[in-house]
Motif scaffolding. Structure first.
Motif, mmCIF file in Angstrom:
data_model
loop_
_atom_site.group_PDB
_atom_site.id
_atom_site.type_symbol
_atom_site.label_atom_id
_atom_site.label_comp_id
_atom_site.label_asym_id
_atom_site.label_seq_id
_atom_site.Cartn_x
_atom_site.Cartn_y
_atom_site.Cartn_z
ATOM 1 N N ASP A 230 45.398 50.954 48.345
ATOM 2 C CA ASP A 230 45.266 49.926 47.305
ATOM 3 C C ASP A 230 43.989 50.037 46.468
ATOM 4 N N ASP A 231 43.513 51.201 46.216
ATOM 5 C CA ASP A 231 42.326 51.409 45.375
ATOM 6 C C ASP A 231 41.056 50.768 45.932
ATOM 7 N N ILE A 232 41.067 50.369 47.220
ATOM 8 C CA ILE A 232 39.875 49.717 47.769
ATOM 9 C C ILE A 232 39.308 50.453 48.978
ATOM 10 N N LEU A 233 40.070 51.394 49.528
ATOM 11 C CA LEU A 233 39.612 52.140 50.693
ATOM 12 C C LEU A 233 40.197 53.536 50.670
ATOM 13 N N VAL A 234 39.337 54.528 50.900
ATOM 14 C CA VAL A 234 39.794 55.906 51.061
ATOM 15 C C VAL A 234 39.448 56.340 52.472
ATOM 16 N N SER A 235 40.443 56.812 53.205
ATOM 17 C CA SER A 235 40.245 57.308 54.559
ATOM 18 C C SER A 235 40.365 58.832 54.519
ATOM 19 N N VAL A 236 39.297 59.508 54.916
ATOM 20 C CA VAL A 236 39.242 60.973 54.858
ATOM 21 C C VAL A 236 39.236 61.520 56.279
ATOM 22 N N GLU A 237 40.091 62.493 56.549
ATOM 23 C CA GLU A 237 40.171 63.087 57.879
ATOM 24 C C GLU A 237 39.390 64.393 57.935
ATOM 25 N N LEU A 238 38.334 64.409 58.743
ATOM 26 C CA LEU A 238 37.581 65.622 59.025
ATOM 27 C C LEU A 238 37.944 66.096 60.427
ATOM 28 N N MET A 239 37.519 67.273 60.800
ATOM 29 C CA MET A 239 37.819 67.759 62.142
ATOM 30 C C MET A 239 37.196 66.870 63.211
ATOM 31 N N SER A 240 35.979 66.409 62.961
ATOM 32 C CA SER A 240 35.253 65.676 63.991
ATOM 33 C C SER A 240 35.305 64.166 63.845
#
Length: 283
Positions: A230-240
Motif C-alpha cells: 500500500d505505498d507505505i511499507l517495502v519489505s526487502v528479502e536479503l540472505m541474512s
C-alpha cells in the motif's frame, strides 16, 4: 537503484541515539558522568550515542533517570524497538522453526489493499504450492541452521496464501523468467508449481507478469526480492535478514523501480506461453 535497504533501520537507530545524546547534554553531563550514573563503562555511552550499540529498555530507563527525563523513557523505548523491527535477522526470527514465521505475515497481508511483489529468483510466496514451498523452506532451514519443520511451514504458507481469494485485495506480481527454470524439489513438485501459476495468474485480483530472458535493452537490471504494501511499507528479502523500509523517499524509489520492471513484463497469453515452455522443459 534503491538506496541501501537497511538505511531506514539505520536512520531510526541514529534518531534514538541523537535523542539520548541530547538528553545527556541538556542535563549537563559528560559521557563519563552519564556512564557512572548508569553503572557502565563510558565506552558504552559513546557506542550508544553513535548508534553502534542499540540500548535495551533497561539502558534507556537508566539513561532517562540519570538525565532527569523519566517521562521520555516510554517513547524512547518504543522508538528503539521500532528501529530494531526495521532490520530483522532470519536466524533470530526462525530459531525455533519456520512454521511460526508464516503466521506472522498473515495479518500484514490481510491489512494490505494493494500488494506489489517483485521476485528475480523464486515464485512469490503467495503463489507457492506446498511441494515447492517445502523444498524451499527446507533449504532455508539447513542454511540458517535451525529446526527443519519445512513440512508444517509449507502447509502454513499455503494456508496463509488463501488471502489472494479474499475480497478487497489486489496483487500485482512480477517475476523474472529465470524463476520458471530454477527447479526446487523434484520434477513433479516443480511441474505442479508451474501449473498452479497458470491458474493463479488468471485470477481477476491477480496481475502476474513475467520478464522474458529475451528482453532486449532492459530499462532496469534485476533487483533484490521486494514487496510493497500500500505505498507505505517495502519489505526487502536479503540472505541474512528482512529489511522493512518506511521512509517515503525510499518507498518512492522502490515504486519507481517496480513500474520499470512491470513495464518490461509480459502478461496473459504471452506469460502462459513462457510457463508452458518451462513445464515442457521438465519432461
Amino acid at each position: 537503484m534503491p538506496i541501501s535497504p537497511s538505511s531506514s533501520a539505520q536512520a531510526a537507530r541514529e534518531n534514538v541515539a541523537r535523542q539520548l545524546r541530547d538528553l545527556r547534554r541538556s542535563a549537563g553531563l559528560t559521557v563519563t558522568e552519564l556512564a557512572r550514573a548508569c553503572g557502565w563503562h563510558h565506552a558504552r555511552t559513546s557506542r550508544v550515542e553513535n548508534a553502534r550499540t542499540m540500548p535495551s529498555p533497561t539502558d534507556i530507563r537508566l539513561w532517562c533517570r540519570a538525565t532527569h527525563a523519566t517521562d521520555q523513557a516510554a517513547d524512547l523505548i518504543a522508538a528503539s524497538q521500532h528501529a530494531e523491527s526495521l532490520y530483522r535477522e532470519w536466524r533470530q526470527r526462525v530459531r525455533t522453526g519456520l512454521a511460526k514465521l508464516q503466521d506472522d505475515y498473515t495479518e500484514l497481508y490481510r491489512s494490505t489493499n494493494v500488494l506489489r511483489v517483485y521476485s528475480p529468483v523464486l515464485v512469490p510466496g503467495l503463489l507457492q504450492t506446498e511441494g515447492y514451498a517445502q523444498a524451499l523452506l527446507s533449504m532455508n532451514a539447513r542454511l540458517l541452521g535451525v529446526p527443519d519443520d519445512a513440512a508444517d511451514a509449507a502447509t502454513a504458507r499455503v494456508q496463509r496464501a488463501q488471502v489472494i481469494h479474499e475480497p478487497g485485495h489486489r496483487f500485482v506480481m512480477v517475476v523474472e523468467e529465470a524463476v520458471l527454470n530454477y527447479q526446487l524439489g523434484n520434477a513433479e513438485a516443480m511441474a505442479a508449481q508451474l501449473g498452479y501459476l497458470l491458474t493463479a495468474g488468471a485470477l481477476p485480483q491477480v496481475s502476474f507478469g513475467i520478464i522474458p530472458m529475451s528482453t532486449r535493452e532492459r530499462t532496469l537490471w534485476p533487483q533484490e526480492t521486494f514487496d510493497v504494501h500500500d505505498d507505505i511499507l517495502v519489505s526487502v528479502e536479503l540472505m541474512s535478514a528482512e529489511v522493512n523500509v518506511t521512509q517515503p523517499s525510499e518507498i518512492a524509489l522502490y515504486l519507481k523501480a517496480f513500474e520499470e520492471l512491470r513495464g518490461m513484463a509480459v502478461y496473459g497469453a504471452e506469460a502462459r506461453a513462457l510457463v508452458l515452455k518451462a513445464i515442457e522443459a521438465l519432461r
